[in-house]
Design a protein around this motif. Structure first.
Motif, short mmCIF file in Angstrom:
data_model
loop_
_atom_site.label_atom_id
_atom_site.label_comp_id
_atom_site.label_asym_id
_atom_site.label_seq_id
_atom_site.Cartn_x
_atom_site.Cartn_y
_atom_site.Cartn_z
N GLY A 94 0.84 -1.21 0.00
CA GLY A 94 0.00 0.00 0.00
C GLY A 94 0.87 1.25 0.00
N SER A 97 0.69 5.36 -0.09
CA SER A 97 -0.15 6.55 0.04
C SER A 97 0.69 7.78 -0.30
N SER A 102 0.70 11.97 -0.78
CA SER A 102 0.04 13.27 -0.55
C SER A 102 0.29 14.17 -1.75
N THR A 124 -5.30 12.96 -1.66
CA THR A 124 -4.40 11.83 -1.36
C THR A 124 -4.67 10.71 -2.36
N THR A 172 -3.84 6.81 -3.39
CA THR A 172 -3.39 5.52 -2.82
C THR A 172 -3.24 4.50 -3.94
#
Length: 220
Positions: A137, A139, A141, A214, A216
């Motif tokens: 995963g 993520s 910004s 954001t 992902t």
């Protein structure tokens, strides 16, 4: 017959008898010597050597058979170990194959906020490395820039193959080897193409043009 002749005949007979006895004795002795000679020949060194040779050949045959038996036993042991190792490796291979198959079946999914979007990814080394990062995963910004894109750091550098291009709405590119850029407008620069979001320009502007988001990346 006169008494003298009788006496001479008697003496002749006695001599003949004695002579016959001596011949007989000599003949018997000769036969006995021949018998002894034949017996000695039967037990001659040549016969003993022949017997010894036969014994040696027999012993060598026994030793060769023993060596062959040990060799066969050793081959059985080695063959058994090889078979066990092959079984172990064969048991490992399906696990590795299943893991590869699992990764191949999983797709990298891009989410903008909580919204999953349909993406057509490129087939290049940059995507392969990004796919690995997405396994746990990733993520990112993002920040709005220039009124036509969102840009954010992926946290590390990956393979890049920049070419000069003019981007379109929905294009996903790699900038400087460590920045993910998603366009909802157009721009001309040197990038590495990663993929394209299959949404209209209006849909993308709604998702990306109203403030920082954001993004992902996950495997599903």
């Amino acid at each position: 017959m006169s008494g003298r002749k009788k006496q001479e005949m008697k003496i002749f007979r006695i001599c003949n008898f004695k002579s016959l006895s001596t011949k007989t004795i000599l003949l018997s002795l000769l036969m006995l010597m021949q018998s002894i000679a034949l017996s000695a020949c039967a037990n001659s060194p040549d016969d003993n050597l022949s017997v010894n040779k036969e014994n040696i050949v027999e012993e060598n045959t026994i030793e060769e058979n023993t060596i062959e038996e040990k060799k066969t036993d050793l081959e059985d042991v080695v063959g058994g170990e090889t078979k066990v190792n092959d079984e172990i490796e064969s048991n490992k291979e399906p696990q590795v194959s299943n893991k590869i198959k699992k990764n191949e079946e999983q797709n990298m999914v891009l989410k903008i906020g909580d919204t999953s979007v349909d993406v057509t990814w490129e087939d290049n080394d940059s995507i392969k490395e990004l796919n690995k990062l997405a396994e746990s995963g990733l993520s990112i910004s993002m920040s709005m820039y220039g009124g036509f894109e969102q840009v954010g750091s992926i946290g590390q550098s990956i393979t890049r193959n920049d070419v000069q291009m003019t981007t379109q709405s929905g294009d996903i590119v790699l900038y400087s080897g460590n920045q993910l850029v998603v366009f909802y407008g157009s721009n001309s620069w040197s990038y590495t193409k990663l993929g394209k979001i299959n949404l209209s320009e209006k849909e993308l502007e709604k998702l990306l043009g109203n403030g920082d988001v954001t993004i992902t990346l996950v495997l599903e």
